[in-house]
Design a protein around this motif. Structure first.
Motif, PDB file in Angstrom:
ATOM      1  N   PRO A 240      37.075 -36.939  29.306  1.00  0.00           N
ATOM      2  CA  PRO A 240      38.138 -36.991  30.316  1.00  0.00           C
ATOM      3  C   PRO A 240      39.219 -35.942  29.997  1.00  0.00           C
ATOM      4  N   GLY A 241      39.689 -35.259  31.031  1.00  0.00           N
ATOM      5  CA  GLY A 241      40.808 -34.334  30.818  1.00  0.00           C
ATOM      6  C   GLY A 241      40.396 -33.009  30.218  1.00  0.00           C
ATOM      7  N   LEU A 242      39.069 -32.687  30.274  1.00  0.00           N
ATOM      8  CA  LEU A 242      38.646 -31.386  29.734  1.00  0.00           C
ATOM      9  C   LEU A 242      39.359 -30.291  30.529  1.00  0.00           C
ATOM     10  N   ASP A 243      40.061 -29.398  29.830  1.00  0.00           N
ATOM     11  CA  ASP A 243      40.974 -28.492  30.532  1.00  0.00           C
ATOM     12  C   ASP A 243      40.585 -27.020  30.390  1.00  0.00           C
ATOM     13  N   ALA A 244      39.812 -26.718  29.358  1.00  0.00           N
ATOM     14  CA  ALA A 244      39.415 -25.314  29.149  1.00  0.00           C
ATOM     15  C   ALA A 244      38.156 -25.279  28.299  1.00  0.00           C
ATOM     16  N   LEU A 245      37.318 -24.269  28.597  1.00  0.00           N
ATOM     17  CA  LEU A 245      36.094 -24.088  27.808  1.00  0.00           C
ATOM     18  C   LEU A 245      35.806 -22.592  27.760  1.00  0.00           C
ATOM     19  N   GLU A 246      36.181 -21.976  26.672  1.00  0.00           N
ATOM     20  CA  GLU A 246      36.130 -20.522  26.512  1.00  0.00           C
ATOM     21  C   GLU A 246      35.090 -20.174  25.458  1.00  0.00           C
ATOM     22  N   PHE A 247      34.687 -18.867  25.441  1.00  0.00           N
ATOM     23  CA  PHE A 247      33.771 -18.466  24.363  1.00  0.00           C
ATOM     24  C   PHE A 247      34.036 -17.042  23.929  1.00  0.00           C
ATOM     25  N   TYR A 248      33.610 -16.704  22.752  1.00  0.00           N
ATOM     26  CA  TYR A 248      33.567 -15.321  22.270  1.00  0.00           C
ATOM     27  C   TYR A 248      32.438 -15.227  21.255  1.00  0.00           C
ATOM     28  N   THR A 249      32.094 -13.990  20.883  1.00  0.00           N
ATOM     29  CA  THR A 249      30.971 -13.804  19.959  1.00  0.00           C
ATOM     30  C   THR A 249      31.459 -13.159  18.660  1.00  0.00           C
ATOM     31  N   ALA A 250      30.556 -12.993  17.741  1.00  0.00           N
ATOM     32  CA  ALA A 250      30.911 -12.406  16.433  1.00  0.00           C
ATOM     33  C   ALA A 250      31.468 -10.999  16.601  1.00  0.00           C
ATOM     34  N   ALA A 251      30.953 -10.274  17.600  1.00  0.00           N
ATOM     35  CA  ALA A 251      31.404  -8.879  17.792  1.00  0.00           C
ATOM     36  C   ALA A 251      32.898  -8.839  18.109  1.00  0.00           C
ATOM     37  N   GLY A 252      33.334  -9.734  18.979  1.00  0.00           N
ATOM     38  CA  GLY A 252      34.761  -9.748  19.320  1.00  0.00           C
ATOM     39  C   GLY A 252      35.591 -10.311  18.191  1.00  0.00           C
ATOM     40  N   LEU A 253      35.073 -11.332  17.526  1.00  0.00           N
ATOM     41  CA  LEU A 253      35.813 -11.937  16.415  1.00  0.00           C
ATOM     42  C   LEU A 253      36.063 -10.905  15.322  1.00  0.00           C
ATOM     43  N   ASP A 254      35.055 -10.092  15.033  1.00  0.00           N
ATOM     44  CA  ASP A 254      35.225  -9.039  14.001  1.00  0.00           C
ATOM     45  C   ASP A 254      36.410  -8.139  14.356  1.00  0.00           C
ATOM     46  N   LEU A 255      36.530  -7.763  15.614  1.00  0.00           N
ATOM     47  CA  LEU A 255      37.623  -6.872  16.041  1.00  0.00           C
ATOM     48  C   LEU A 255      38.968  -7.594  15.925  1.00  0.00           C
ATOM     49  N   VAL A 256      38.997  -8.852  16.296  1.00  0.00           N
ATOM     50  CA  VAL A 256      40.261  -9.611  16.242  1.00  0.00           C
ATOM     51  C   VAL A 256      40.711  -9.770  14.793  1.00  0.00           C
ATOM     52  N   LEU A 257      39.757 -10.091  13.922  1.00  0.00           N
ATOM     53  CA  LEU A 257      40.098 -10.270  12.494  1.00  0.00           C
ATOM     54  C   LEU A 257      40.493  -8.931  11.875  1.00  0.00           C
ATOM     55  N   ALA A 258      39.761  -7.877  12.225  1.00  0.00           N
ATOM     56  CA  ALA A 258      40.066  -6.541  11.641  1.00  0.00           C
ATOM     57  C   ALA A 258      41.476  -6.087  12.055  1.00  0.00           C
ATOM     58  N   ALA A 259      41.896  -6.498  13.254  1.00  0.00           N
ATOM     59  CA  ALA A 259      43.237  -6.110  13.742  1.00  0.00           C
ATOM     60  C   ALA A 259      44.306  -7.037  13.153  1.00  0.00           C
ATOM     61  N   GLY A 260      43.865  -8.058  12.428  1.00  0.00           N
ATOM     62  CA  GLY A 260      44.834  -8.974  11.821  1.00  0.00           C
ATOM     63  C   GLY A 260      45.570  -9.820  12.835  1.00  0.00           C
ATOM     64  N   ARG A 261      44.939  -9.986  14.027  1.00  0.00           N
ATOM     65  CA  ARG A 261      45.631 -10.692  15.111  1.00  0.00           C
ATOM     66  C   ARG A 261      45.488 -12.190  15.003  1.00  0.00           C
ATOM     67  N   ALA A 262      44.550 -12.653  14.196  1.00  0.00           N
ATOM     68  CA  ALA A 262      44.366 -14.108  14.076  1.00  0.00           C
ATOM     69  C   ALA A 262      43.473 -14.368  12.878  1.00  0.00           C
ATOM     70  N   ARG A 263      43.415 -15.651  12.454  1.00  0.00           N
ATOM     71  CA  ARG A 263      42.550 -16.014  11.327  1.00  0.00           C
ATOM     72  C   ARG A 263      41.538 -17.050  11.795  1.00  0.00           C
ATOM     73  N   THR A 264      40.318 -16.926  11.314  1.00  0.00           N
ATOM     74  CA  THR A 264      39.296 -17.889  11.713  1.00  0.00           C
ATOM     75  C   THR A 264      39.299 -19.046  10.712  1.00  0.00           C
ATOM     76  N   PRO A 265      39.100 -20.284  11.192  1.00  0.00           N
ATOM     77  CA  PRO A 265      39.085 -21.432  10.270  1.00  0.00           C
ATOM     78  C   PRO A 265      37.753 -21.575   9.537  1.00  0.00           C
ATOM     79  N   PHE A 266      36.793 -20.697   9.866  1.00  0.00           N
ATOM     80  CA  PHE A 266      35.460 -20.875   9.293  1.00  0.00           C
ATOM     81  C   PHE A 266      35.188 -19.860   8.185  1.00  0.00           C
ATOM     82  N   ALA A 267      34.488 -20.342   7.146  1.00  0.00           N
ATOM     83  CA  ALA A 267      34.138 -19.435   6.032  1.00  0.00           C
ATOM     84  C   ALA A 267      33.046 -18.465   6.474  1.00  0.00           C
ATOM     85  N   ASP A 268      32.109 -18.966   7.257  1.00  0.00           N
ATOM     86  CA  ASP A 268      30.989 -18.109   7.680  1.00  0.00           C
ATOM     87  C   ASP A 268      31.146 -17.703   9.146  1.00  0.00           C
ATOM     88  N   ALA A 269      30.766 -16.482   9.443  1.00  0.00           N
ATOM     89  CA  ALA A 269      30.797 -16.024  10.840  1.00  0.00           C
ATOM     90  C   ALA A 269      29.607 -16.637  11.552  1.00  0.00           C
TER      91      ALA A 269
END
Ligand code: MLT
Ligand code: ZN
Length: 455
Positions: A240-269
């Motif tokens: 109930p109340g599901l409000d958003a469902l987004e996705f991204y892949t490892a390719a985009g995550l690598d760019l976000v992490l490399a830019a230092g724009r955010a941190r991932t909570p996971f040890a493994d990609a």
């Protein structure tokens, strides 16, 4: 009197910009679309907008409305010789009315200003985009923008109860009574929403607001493949109340992490990540409901739950940073949608389809999972797309799944050549008839949305 003199008489000399002063108005923020405008004009009222439009009409000079200029398909960036009608001085936001759940806003008000006003009244606007601080209400409506909350609220047009606009001859059409039932004639409001500046200049809107949820909880999921991501959509539909469902892949995550724009909570990609968010009375209860719905999920490698504002913002930063970290790479950006059932297949075939026309280019897809809406970003593909070969290949793949060549960004100048992939000849002819009726001289945002007649 010259056109520039008429425009100065309408809006004041200091609000008619030429020469170097047009910097910032003459190109979109990705740099892909730019032109040399005749002038940039900044009216402050609907009457001034009407005077500007009438003067351009009389002079036979094309005009393009522009809000925050955050568009991604070249709709609001000027072609050479056009007058840019900037709505940035039309910024008023009314007092939200909890009784009717509505708020008035002028076209140049930012999306964030309206969201803030709504929140102050315990309400919320059902439109949210990463560019909220710059995108304006006029541009969001003219695009019928989607964003991250379509799942619960629908697209922007669902939130529009009234509109005021200036038509190509300077006539002002106002439908702002906000009556929930008003079936009197054609729905000009909905015709103008999503018209991308080609049928009228939007100046004011009456927007629907809903009660602001008491709490939100988010879950970030690390998944082994796209099929598992699609399975999440099925598993969470019952929450109930599901409000958003987004996705991204490892390719985009690598760019976000490399830019230092955010941190991932996971040890493994993981190959694919899904960000889900639900709203309701209690954040912990929501988190439990999300966790419970995901217990048996195949392909789930890891999960992180967030109930505090700070923790949720950290997870959202991973998704919302994609656009900005990709911009310096000047990617070919194609906003598309495919039926959810075909999403995994589309994502799996995309790399080979791109490599065939742009060797060495790796797609960076991300977007709105619930709607099968994929933002296909192709860094390094521009040189291969000079003649549209890359766009052709990707939109052709989308069409093979009966998808949409533009899910939320609109057509603008970027995709008018491919309109036939999503609209029949009869449909395009009907759109041309509407354009001819409302803008017979073709002066409002020419060269946007509809393909050239002989194309
Ligand atoms: C998004 O979903 O982040 C926006 O549509 C912007 C983009 O696609 O780059
Ligand atoms: Zn998007």
């Amino acid at each position: 009197m010259s056109l520039l003199e008429q425009l100065a008489a309408a809006v004041g000399e200091r609000n008619v910009l030429t020469g170097d002063l047009v910097a910032g108005y003459d190109r979109d923020w990705t740099g892909a679309w730019h032109g040399d405008p005749r002038a940039v004009v900044r009216p402050a009222t609907t009457d001034e907008v009407a005077a500007v439009v009438a003067a351009c009409a009389q002079a036979g000079v094309p005009l393009v409305p522009q809000g925050g200029n955050t568009g991604l398909v070249g709709a609001a960036s000027p072609s050479d010789g056009e007058v840019v009608l900037s709505t940035t001085r039309l910024r008023a936001v009314g007092v939200p009315d909890p009784g009717t759940g509505t708020v008035e806003a002028e076209a140049g008000a930012t999306l964030e200003a309206v969201q803030t006003a709504a929140r102050s009244a315990g309400l919320e606007l059902g439109v949210d985009l990463a560019s909220r601080g710059t995108a304006t209400i006029g541009g969001v409506l003219a695009t019928n923008a989607g964003g991250a909350r379509v799942l619960r609220h629908g697209t922007t047009r669902t939130q529009v109860l009234g509109l005021e606009a200036v038509l190509a001859d300077g006539t002002v059409v106002t439908r702002m009574n906000g009556l929930p039932k008003d079936n009197t004639g054609y729905d000009l409001v909905q015709l103008l929403v999503g018209s991308e500046g080609t049928l009228g200049v939007l100046t004011r809107a009456l927007l629907r607001l809903s009660p602001r949820p008491a709490a939100r909880a988010a879950a970030l999921l690390a998944l082994e493949d796209a099929a598992s991501a699609v399975a999440v959509a099925g598993a969470l539909r019952s929450v109930p109340g599901l409000d958003a469902l987004e996705f991204y892949t490892a390719a985009g995550l690598d760019l976000v992490l490399a830019a230092g724009r955010a941190r991932t909570p996971f040890a493994d990609a993981a190959p694919v990540h899904v960000l889900a968010e639900a709203v309701g009375p209690d954040a912990d209860v929501l988190a439990e409901a999300l966790a419970e719905a995901l217990e048996e999920l195949p392909g789930l490698q890891d999960a992180a739950l967030a109930t505090s504002e700070t923790d949720r913002a950290r997870l959202w930063a991973l998704r919302e940073s994609h656009t900005e970290v990709l911009a310096p790479l000047e990617p070919v950006k194609l906003d598309v949608a495919v039926p959810l059932v075909a999403l995994a297949s589309f994502l799996e075939r995309l790399p080979e389809v791109v490599a065939a026309v742009a060797p060495g280019v790796t797609p960076v897809p991300f977007g709105h999972l619930a709607e099968g809406n994929v933002h296909v970003n192709l860094p390094g593909a521009r040189p291969f797309d000079v003649d549209g070969a890359v766009t052709d290949a990707v939109l052709g793949l989308v069409a093979s799944y009966s998808g949409s060549i533009s899910a939320e960004h609109g057509i603008g100048r970027a995709k008018r050549r491919w309109l036939h992939l999503g609209r029949s000849a009869a449909d395009v002819a009907a759109m041309r008839a509407v354009k001819q009726a409302l803008d017979p001289a073709g002066l409002l945002s020419p060269g946007r949305v509809l393909p050239d007649p002989l194309a």
